[in-house]
Design a protein around this motif. Structure first.
Motif, PDB file in Angstrom:
ATOM      1  N   ILE A   1      13.647  37.113 -76.029  1.00  0.00           N
ATOM      2  CA  ILE A   1      14.572  37.454 -74.950  1.00  0.00           C
ATOM      3  C   ILE A   1      13.820  37.558 -73.630  1.00  0.00           C
ATOM      4  CG2 ILE A   1      16.072  39.280 -74.056  1.00  0.00           C
ATOM      5  CD1 ILE A   1      16.860  39.819 -77.011  1.00  0.00           C
TER       6      ILE A   1
ATOM      7  N   CYS B   1      15.861  32.955 -75.959  1.00  0.00           N
ATOM      8  CA  CYS B   1      17.207  33.201 -76.470  1.00  0.00           C
ATOM      9  C   CYS B   1      17.856  34.279 -75.601  1.00  0.00           C
ATOM     10  CB  CYS B   1      17.190  33.601 -77.946  1.00  0.00           C
ATOM     11  SG  CYS B   1      16.462  35.190 -78.275  1.00  0.00           S
ATOM     12  N   GLY B   2      19.147  34.332 -75.658  1.00  0.00           N
ATOM     13  CA  GLY B   2      19.875  35.302 -74.867  1.00  0.00           C
ATOM     14  C   GLY B   2      19.963  36.654 -75.572  1.00  0.00           C
ATOM     15  N   ALA B   3      20.147  37.697 -74.809  1.00  0.00           N
ATOM     16  CA  ALA B   3      20.243  39.029 -75.378  1.00  0.00           C
ATOM     17  C   ALA B   3      21.521  39.191 -76.194  1.00  0.00           C
ATOM     18  CB  ALA B   3      20.190  40.073 -74.269  1.00  0.00           C
ATOM     19  N   TRP B   4      22.478  38.398 -75.934  1.00  0.00           N
ATOM     20  CA  TRP B   4      23.758  38.572 -76.606  1.00  0.00           C
ATOM     21  C   TRP B   4      23.936  37.547 -77.663  1.00  0.00           C
ATOM     22  CZ3 TRP B   4      28.744  38.432 -77.956  1.00  0.00           C
ATOM     23  CH2 TRP B   4      29.535  37.338 -77.664  1.00  0.00           C
TER      24      TRP B   4
END
Length: 89
Positions: free
Chosen positions: A81, A86-89
């Motif tokens: 992250i 990659c995204g946090a969500w």
């Protein structure tokens, strides 16, 4: 302390080393951190097999092994992250 527990403690110690390598600016940091992560993952497989094979299952190991696993995988996710992989969500 038996060998499986030593390997589990080693995995706890290896986790910050993985983060340090991954988040540093050294050349080939992703390869180095992948090797460190792989070593930690291998210790997870070995400690479980040794504990079952030699009947060395302990309360300490039952507690720390999943904690060490979560520490390693969470550290990797947070590093991904941070780097925008990659995204946090």
């Amino acid at each position: 302390m038996n060998t499986p527990n030593k390997l589990t403690v080693a995995r706890v110690i290896i986790t910050p080393l993985f983060l340090l390598a991954f988040l540093s600016s050294i050349p080939h940091r992703f390869i180095i951190s992948a090797v460190i992560f792989s070593v930690a993952a291998i210790t997870d497989a070995i400690d479980g097999k040794l504990a079952r094979k030699h009947n060395q299952i302990t309360t300490f190991g039952k507690f720390l092994d999943p904690v060490a696993d979560k520490m390693l995988t969470t550290a990797a996710l947070l590093a991904f992250i941070q780097e925008g992989i990659c995204g946090a969500w």
